[in-house]
Design a protein around this motif. Structure first.
Motif, PDB file in Angstrom:
ATOM      1  N   ASP A  65      10.257 -21.598 -17.133  1.00 57.60           N
ATOM      2  CA  ASP A  65      10.449 -21.235 -15.726  1.00 57.60           C
ATOM      3  C   ASP A  65       9.869 -19.868 -15.381  1.00 57.60           C
ATOM      4  OD1 ASP A  65      11.313 -21.448 -13.084  1.00 57.60           O
ATOM      5  OD2 ASP A  65      13.204 -20.466 -13.528  1.00 57.60           O
ATOM      6  N   LYS A  99       6.592 -15.486  -9.699  1.00 54.56           N
ATOM      7  CA  LYS A  99       7.694 -14.766  -9.052  1.00 54.56           C
ATOM      8  C   LYS A  99       8.046 -13.560  -9.910  1.00 54.56           C
ATOM      9  CE  LYS A  99      10.091 -18.217  -6.308  1.00 54.56           C
ATOM     10  NZ  LYS A  99      11.332 -18.990  -6.117  1.00 54.56           N
ATOM     11  N   LYS A 127       6.125 -27.680 -13.036  1.00 58.12           N
ATOM     12  CA  LYS A 127       6.230 -26.454 -12.243  1.00 58.12           C
ATOM     13  C   LYS A 127       4.870 -26.104 -11.652  1.00 58.12           C
ATOM     14  CE  LYS A 127       7.940 -21.885 -11.714  1.00 58.12           C
ATOM     15  NZ  LYS A 127       8.842 -20.842 -12.116  1.00 58.12           N
ATOM     16  N   ARG A 131       8.096 -26.195  -3.532  1.00 55.34           N
ATOM     17  CA  ARG A 131       8.525 -25.365  -4.674  1.00 55.34           C
ATOM     18  C   ARG A 131      10.039 -25.193  -4.710  1.00 55.34           C
ATOM     19  NH1 ARG A 131       5.740 -19.759  -6.867  1.00 55.34           N
ATOM     20  NH2 ARG A 131       7.246 -19.409  -8.533  1.00 55.34           N
ATOM     21  N   LEU A 165      12.544 -26.604  -7.242  1.00 53.72           N
ATOM     22  CA  LEU A 165      12.887 -25.940  -8.510  1.00 53.72           C
ATOM     23  C   LEU A 165      14.274 -25.302  -8.457  1.00 53.72           C
ATOM     24  CD1 LEU A 165       9.433 -24.258  -9.165  1.00 53.72           C
ATOM     25  CD2 LEU A 165      10.423 -26.145 -10.466  1.00 53.72           C
ATOM     26  N   ASN A 166      14.848 -25.250  -7.257  1.00 53.88           N
ATOM     27  CA  ASN A 166      16.168 -24.632  -7.110  1.00 53.88           C
ATOM     28  C   ASN A 166      17.316 -25.611  -7.338  1.00 53.88           C
ATOM     29  OD1 ASN A 166      15.050 -22.149  -6.502  1.00 53.88           O
ATOM     30  ND2 ASN A 166      14.941 -22.593  -4.314  1.00 53.88           N
TER      31      ASN A 166
HETATM   32  N1  GLY Z   1      12.278 -20.147 -10.554  1.00 54.14           N
HETATM   33  C1  GLY Z   1      11.907 -20.926  -9.461  1.00 54.14           C
HETATM   34  C2  GLY Z   1      10.511 -20.676  -8.983  1.00 54.14           C
HETATM   35  O1  GLY Z   1       9.709 -20.102  -9.698  1.00 54.14           O
HETATM   36  O2  GLY Z   1      10.195 -21.022  -7.883  1.00 54.14           O
END
Ligand code: GLY
Length: 354
Positions: free
Chosen positions: A136, A142, A219, A233, A236-237
């Motif tokens: 992740d 991020k 991802k 995106r 992913l939450n």
């Molecule tokens: N950890 C979630 C993202 O990278 O969007």
């Protein structure tokens, strides 16, 4: 070794395999032109891997310096960040040089944010040493530090030049920390990879190279579609909205992975109670969490979780974007008026005595 390409504005590769730490030097050489590399790591990881990383950089002809901070989320703050920037300036790191994040999510987030802002942006590599960071935090750009008012409140989207996930580093992880990463792995299956759920369910030791690469590939697809996190995106939450409430209620004593595991259970149970998710998904999820040593319950009540969940970044105006399992191996976004969230949490908790 497996290589996954992430096709963001500046594309990069995520390499997954054994012995990749030894390739830090040649990778850095191919990612920036300058003569120096600054390795950022923490007090847990430094005794295990820093020397090998520095040796690899020196063998590749780079001037290598290192910045080591006290391990833990409490260090991911403005003070450590400014100390790191001063260290880089003092060591004459230029825009042609690069940073290397050697560690878990805290190291990656802090290093990435420093790379995004030092001299208005310099290259960096991610060398994740935890399963959670491998699947992740190290992929997708991020970067952030925490503020006193909450986690990850100051940050930037800033992609690494490459990610080297050395499977050997995962072998030294304490079982609890490895389990935390398994929560994120299970999350990928629940979002959109039924075959991954089958691999995780299969008897015997999973093929972690294959599993990590599958998670990174999924991802990557979501990040390519929505680099700045305004749409797809957000899938992913899954488990993270209520999960962050659980972490916050515990004063961050409950780890991220465990909170996400419980968050997935609560949202799945609530979704089933609203008829949005078939009833057989929840027992399937509970069985996987149990297999990988993850919890399914919390003692916090709906009101406490609701209050802490509200301060989360994922709220936008009077709606919150939930990620809801809609089938085994498939989740969808569900926009909910904030006022209805407490009832969702109540429904998620409603069978906790089972
Ligand atoms: N950890 C979630 C993202 O990278 O969007």
């Amino acid at each position: 070794m497996t290589s996954v390409k992430i096709q963001t504005a500046a594309p990069y590769a995520v390499e997954v395999g054994a012995g990749l730490l030894e390739r830090a030097g040649e990778t850095a050489r191919s990612c920036w032109k300058g003569p120096a590399a600054a390795v950022v790591t923490d007090s847990n990881v430094a005794p295990l891997y820093l020397e090998r990383c520095l040796d690899s950089l020196k063998e590749a002809g780079l001037r290598a310096v290192s910045f080591v901070f006290l391990a833990g989320e409490a260090s991911k703050n403005g003070k450590t960040y400014l100390e790191l920037l001063e260290f880089l300036a003092q060591n004459q790191i230029t825009r042609a040089d690069g940073l290397i994040a050697l560690g878990g999510g805290v190291v990656g987030d802090l290093t990435g944010f420093a790379a995004a802002t030092f001299l208005r942006g310099i290259p960096f590599l991610q060398l994740p040493t935890t399963l959670l960071a491998a699947v992740d935090a190290s992929v997708g750009g991020k970067t952030a530090i925490d503020l006193e008012h909450g986690k990850n409140l100051a940050g930037a989207f800033y992609q690494p030049r490459a990610v080297l996930c050395d499977l050997d580093c995962l072998k030294t992880l304490p079982a609890e920390v490895f389990s935390d990463g398994c929560a994120e792995v299970i999350k990928y299956g629940m979002i959109g990879d039924e075959a991954l759920l089958s691999l995780l369910n299969a008897p015997g030791e999973p093929d972690w190279e294959d599993i990590i690469a599958r998670c990174v590939a999924q991802k990557g697809r979501l990040v390519e579609e929505d680099e700045f996190d305004t749409g797809a995106r957000q899938l992913l939450n899954l488990g993270h909205t209520i999960g962050h409430g659980i972490e916050a209620c515990s004063g961050y004593q409950i780890s991220h992975g465990k909170a996400v595991a419980i968050g997935m259970v609560l949202i799945t149970r609530a979704a089933a109670s609203y008829g949005l998710c078939p009833p057989e998904v929840l027992p399937g999820l509970l069985s996987l969490l149990n297999k990988y040593g993850l919890p399914e319950r919390t003692d916090y009540d709906a009101q406490a979780l609701y209050q802490r969940t509200l301060s989360d970044k994922k709220r936008s105006g009077d709606h919150i974007q939930l990620v809801v399992p809609a089938a085994w191996g498939k989740s969808v976004l569900h926009s909910l008026p904030v006022g209805e969230l407490e009832t969702w949490i109540e429904r998620g908790l409603s069978c906790r005595a089972q």
